[in-house]
Design a protein around this motif. Structure first.
Motif, PDB file in Angstrom:
ATOM      1  N   ILE A  65       0.942  -1.204  -0.016  1.00 42.04           N
ATOM      2  CA  ILE A  65      -0.053   0.043  -0.089  1.00 42.04           C
ATOM      3  C   ILE A  65       0.966   1.282   0.023  1.00 42.04           C
ATOM      4  CG2 ILE A  65      -1.759   1.340   1.268  1.00 42.04           C
ATOM      5  CD1 ILE A  65      -2.451  -1.372   2.594  1.00 42.04           C
ATOM      6  N   ALA A  66       0.653   2.055  -0.956  1.00 41.63           N
ATOM      7  CA  ALA A  66       1.438   3.442  -1.077  1.00 41.63           C
ATOM      8  C   ALA A  66       0.877   4.459  -0.189  1.00 41.63           C
ATOM      9  CB  ALA A  66       1.664   3.634  -2.553  1.00 41.63           C
ATOM     10  N   MET A  67       1.612   5.230   0.473  1.00 39.47           N
ATOM     11  CA  MET A  67       1.020   6.573   1.086  1.00 39.47           C
ATOM     12  C   MET A  67       1.930   7.470   1.007  1.00 39.47           C
ATOM     13  SD  MET A  67      -0.277   6.773   5.001  1.00 39.47           S
ATOM     14  CE  MET A  67      -0.867   8.253   5.524  1.00 39.47           C
ATOM     15  N   HIS A  68       1.184   8.778   0.745  1.00 38.45           N
ATOM     16  CA  HIS A  68       2.121   9.789   0.609  1.00 38.45           C
ATOM     17  C   HIS A  68       2.625  10.400   1.868  1.00 38.45           C
ATOM     18  CE1 HIS A  68       2.590  14.575   0.244  1.00 38.45           C
ATOM     19  NE2 HIS A  68       3.357  14.025  -0.950  1.00 38.45           N
ATOM     20  N   LEU A  69       3.777  10.695   1.955  1.00 37.95           N
ATOM     21  CA  LEU A  69       4.058  11.392   3.399  1.00 37.95           C
ATOM     22  C   LEU A  69       4.233  12.875   3.337  1.00 37.95           C
ATOM     23  CD1 LEU A  69       5.663  10.692   6.138  1.00 37.95           C
ATOM     24  CD2 LEU A  69       8.090  10.757   5.090  1.00 37.95           C
ATOM     25  N   ASP A  70       3.575  13.272   4.160  1.00 40.93           N
ATOM     26  CA  ASP A  70       3.401  15.047   3.965  1.00 40.93           C
ATOM     27  C   ASP A  70       4.657  15.461   4.440  1.00 40.93           C
ATOM     28  OD1 ASP A  70       0.581  14.715   3.174  1.00 40.93           O
ATOM     29  OD2 ASP A  70       0.050  14.870   5.123  1.00 40.93           O
ATOM     30  N   PRO A  71       5.023  16.828   3.818  1.00 38.13           N
ATOM     31  CA  PRO A  71       6.233  17.329   4.201  1.00 38.13           C
ATOM     32  C   PRO A  71       5.704  17.710   5.654  1.00 38.13           C
ATOM     33  CG  PRO A  71       5.177  18.397   2.091  1.00 38.13           C
ATOM     34  CD  PRO A  71       4.134  17.355   2.658  1.00 38.13           C
ATOM     35  N   TYR A  72       7.141  17.938   6.254  1.00 35.38           N
ATOM     36  CA  TYR A  72       7.231  18.261   7.698  1.00 35.38           C
ATOM     37  C   TYR A  72       6.892  19.589   8.057  1.00 35.38           C
ATOM     38  CZ  TYR A  72       8.980  19.266  12.484  1.00 35.38           C
ATOM     39  OH  TYR A  72       9.090  19.748  13.774  1.00 35.38           O
ATOM     40  N   ALA A  73       5.645  19.831   8.714  1.00 35.43           N
ATOM     41  CA  ALA A  73       5.386  21.207   8.957  1.00 35.43           C
ATOM     42  C   ALA A  73       5.490  21.721  10.356  1.00 35.43           C
ATOM     43  CB  ALA A  73       3.727  21.223   8.722  1.00 35.43           C
ATOM     44  N   GLY A  74       6.120  21.033  11.151  1.00 35.00           N
ATOM     45  CA  GLY A  74       6.182  21.216  12.640  1.00 35.00           C
ATOM     46  C   GLY A  74       4.800  21.318  13.468  1.00 35.00           C
ATOM     47  N   GLY A  75       4.873  22.133  14.560  1.00 37.59           N
ATOM     48  CA  GLY A  75       3.583  22.293  15.189  1.00 37.59           C
ATOM     49  C   GLY A  75       3.304  21.156  16.398  1.00 37.59           C
ATOM     50  N   ILE A  76       2.270  21.329  16.609  1.00 36.20           N
ATOM     51  CA  ILE A  76       1.945  20.441  17.760  1.00 36.20           C
ATOM     52  C   ILE A  76       0.909  19.179  17.546  1.00 36.20           C
ATOM     53  CG2 ILE A  76       0.495  20.315  19.968  1.00 36.20           C
ATOM     54  CD1 ILE A  76       1.706  23.024  20.550  1.00 36.20           C
ATOM     55  N   SER A  77       0.035  19.557  16.716  1.00 34.33           N
ATOM     56  CA  SER A  77      -0.979  18.386  16.367  1.00 34.33           C
ATOM     57  C   SER A  77      -0.379  17.480  14.950  1.00 34.33           C
ATOM     58  CB  SER A  77      -2.277  19.186  15.804  1.00 34.33           C
ATOM     59  OG  SER A  77      -2.763  19.955  16.682  1.00 34.33           O
ATOM     60  N   GLY A  78       0.716  17.716  14.481  1.00 38.02           N
ATOM     61  CA  GLY A  78       1.103  16.769  13.547  1.00 38.02           C
ATOM     62  C   GLY A  78       1.464  15.421  14.003  1.00 38.02           C
ATOM     63  N   VAL A  79       1.339  15.091  15.207  1.00 42.80           N
ATOM     64  CA  VAL A  79       1.737  13.732  16.079  1.00 42.80           C
ATOM     65  C   VAL A  79       0.633  12.844  15.384  1.00 42.80           C
ATOM     66  CG1 VAL A  79       0.514  14.331  18.022  1.00 42.80           C
ATOM     67  CG2 VAL A  79       2.309  12.609  18.127  1.00 42.80           C
ATOM     68  N   VAL A  80      -0.749  13.583  15.349  1.00 44.16           N
ATOM     69  CA  VAL A  80      -2.054  12.587  15.028  1.00 44.16           C
ATOM     70  C   VAL A  80      -1.661  12.015  14.069  1.00 44.16           C
ATOM     71  CG1 VAL A  80      -4.342  12.474  14.647  1.00 44.16           C
ATOM     72  CG2 VAL A  80      -3.422  14.048  16.514  1.00 44.16           C
ATOM     73  N   LEU A  81      -1.292  12.493  12.675  1.00 43.07           N
ATOM     74  CA  LEU A  81      -0.897  11.812  11.438  1.00 43.07           C
ATOM     75  C   LEU A  81       0.592  10.788  11.789  1.00 43.07           C
ATOM     76  CD1 LEU A  81      -2.033  11.458   8.331  1.00 43.07           C
ATOM     77  CD2 LEU A  81      -0.126  13.334   7.878  1.00 43.07           C
ATOM     78  N   ASP A  82       1.080  11.094  12.554  1.00 45.81           N
ATOM     79  CA  ASP A  82       2.447  10.331  12.781  1.00 45.81           C
ATOM     80  C   ASP A  82       1.753   8.985  13.264  1.00 45.81           C
ATOM     81  OD1 ASP A  82       4.199  12.201  11.844  1.00 45.81           O
ATOM     82  OD2 ASP A  82       4.500  12.825  13.773  1.00 45.81           O
ATOM     83  N   ARG A  83       0.982   9.055  14.154  1.00 43.50           N
ATOM     84  CA  ARG A  83       0.197   7.874  14.668  1.00 43.50           C
ATOM     85  C   ARG A  83      -0.422   7.145  13.773  1.00 43.50           C
ATOM     86  NH1 ARG A  83      -2.831   9.800  19.959  1.00 43.50           N
ATOM     87  NH2 ARG A  83      -3.654   7.666  19.789  1.00 43.50           N
ATOM     88  N   PHE A  84      -1.236   7.793  13.064  1.00 44.75           N
ATOM     89  CA  PHE A  84      -1.914   7.090  11.901  1.00 44.75           C
ATOM     90  C   PHE A  84      -0.944   6.280  11.081  1.00 44.75           C
ATOM     91  CE2 PHE A  84      -3.531   7.152   7.415  1.00 44.75           C
ATOM     92  CZ  PHE A  84      -4.602   6.139   7.588  1.00 44.75           C
ATOM     93  N   VAL A  85       0.227   6.951  10.682  1.00 39.51           N
ATOM     94  CA  VAL A  85       1.062   6.190   9.624  1.00 39.51           C
ATOM     95  C   VAL A  85       1.610   5.001  10.415  1.00 39.51           C
ATOM     96  CG1 VAL A  85       3.131   6.513   8.252  1.00 39.51           C
ATOM     97  CG2 VAL A  85       1.631   8.181   8.360  1.00 39.51           C
ATOM     98  N   HIS A  86       1.859   5.181  11.600  1.00 44.74           N
ATOM     99  CA  HIS A  86       2.731   4.027  12.455  1.00 44.74           C
ATOM    100  C   HIS A  86       1.781   2.783  12.563  1.00 44.74           C
ATOM    101  CE1 HIS A  86       3.970   1.726  15.809  1.00 44.74           C
ATOM    102  NE2 HIS A  86       5.158   2.108  15.472  1.00 44.74           N
TER     103      HIS A  86
END
Length: 326
Positions: A65-86
């Motif tokens: 399954i291919a998934m696009h990795l969004d550019p690093y944008a910093g901030g606090i809430s990006g951890v949600v997408l990190d958890r989703f990918v993991h």
């Protein structure tokens, strides 16, 4: 070191041939239901995981399954997408699939890169994020009959594909109901400028929980500093606020800093995303449950045999978030 269970181990446990086990995994329609159930139980009991590379040789599919990795944008809430990918990677592995991450600076480059992966046989399917009305990626994928699912609603009429999303309105509704009961009737909302599908949905949950449509609605960009300045000005003006529900943890942390500086450290504030930063400060927040989102995405993407299938009608899943009180 104990070896991993093999195909022949499953066959022995289920009392069938190796070919029957292979058929259950790759062509379940060829196997009687009672035999299929017996083999499935043996697979689950032994913890057997089909070898993805071997399966790709048999099925001419990459099991990827291919998934696009969004550019690093910093901030606090990006951890949600990190958890989703993991979670997606972990849960896909349990189903004999792999996740391949790729990058692209814009949607055109993302489509070009994805086309290379699909045409080259490196991926069978894809999960996309950040969908929007008129998204060219969903139209392109649907036109070529590529199996895909989106994390996020299209927020428009082009609802022709499968997606899974978090019910943001349900989350802020829970937060507002708690604040009304715990703090008082004057529950304000701090959100993003109008026009964001996600932001408008979270505002809707707040409004629907109020006793009337009246309520103080504050606006800030997704920035701790901007949120702090907005809330500081409102508190300095003497506006009566019993509690504050926010569209993100970044906004909630900015609001908390402003409240502390104004001598209102006890002002109940609820964020959204339940990030480690909110937990460290002790702020209540809405937990999006990205692990459940990942599991639902795979359920929509994969057929019962574990293979990605071309879209056959749009299916949707809304995951109800949880309110975490601190």
């Amino acid at each position: 070191m104990e070896r991993a269970p093999r195909l022949q181990d499953v066959a022995a446990a289920a009392g069938v041939s190796r070919q029957t086990v292979s058929n259950v995994i790759n062509s379940p329609g060829l196997v009687r239901e009672d035999t299929r159930e017996r083999v499935s139980r043996a697979i689950a009991d032994l913890g057997y995981r089909p070898h993805a590379a071997a399966r790709s040789l048999r099925t001419r599919r990459s099991s990827t399954i291919a998934m696009h990795l969004d550019p690093y944008a910093g901030g606090i809430s990006g951890v949600v997408l990190d958890r989703f990918v993991h979670a997606l990677t972990d849960l896909a592995g349990e189903r004999g699939m792999r996740v391949l991450l790729y990058t692209g600076r814009d949607h055109d480059e993302e489509i070009a890169r994805l086309a290379e992966l699909l045409d080259g046989g490196e991926a069978d399917a894809t999960v996309i994020t950040g969908t929007f009305h008129g998204d060219p990626r969903t139209r392109w994928l649907a036109a070529r009959r590529t199996p895909f699912v989106a994390f996020g609603r299209p927020w428009g009429e082009d609802d022709h594909h499968s997606w899974v999303d978090v019910d943001g309105a349900a989350g802020t509704r829970k937060a507002t109901a708690w604040a009304l009961d715990a703090a008082g009737p004057r529950v304000a909302f701090l959100g993003w400028p109008a026009g964001s599908g996600t932001g408008d949905d979270r505002e809707l949950g707040w409004r629907s929980a109020l006793p009337s449509q009246a309520g103080l609605r504050l606006v800030s960009e997704e920035s701790v500093g901007d949120a702090r300045a907005v809330v500081a000005d409102v508190l300095a003006s003497g506006a009566a606020i019993d509690a504050l529900v926010c569209a993100s943890d970044s906004l909630a942390i900015g609001a908390h800093l402003a409240a502390v500086a104004a001598g209102r450290a006890d002002l109940p504030i609820v964020g959204f995303d339940n990030t480690p930063a909110a937990e460290a400060i002790g702020l209540s927040s809405v937990e999006q449950l990205p692990e459940q989102v990942a599991s639902a995405a795979l359920d929509l993407l994969l057929d019962p045999s574990g293979s990605a299938t071309a879209p056959d009608g749009a299916r949707h899943v809304l995951v109800e978030p949880q309110l975490v009180l601190r």
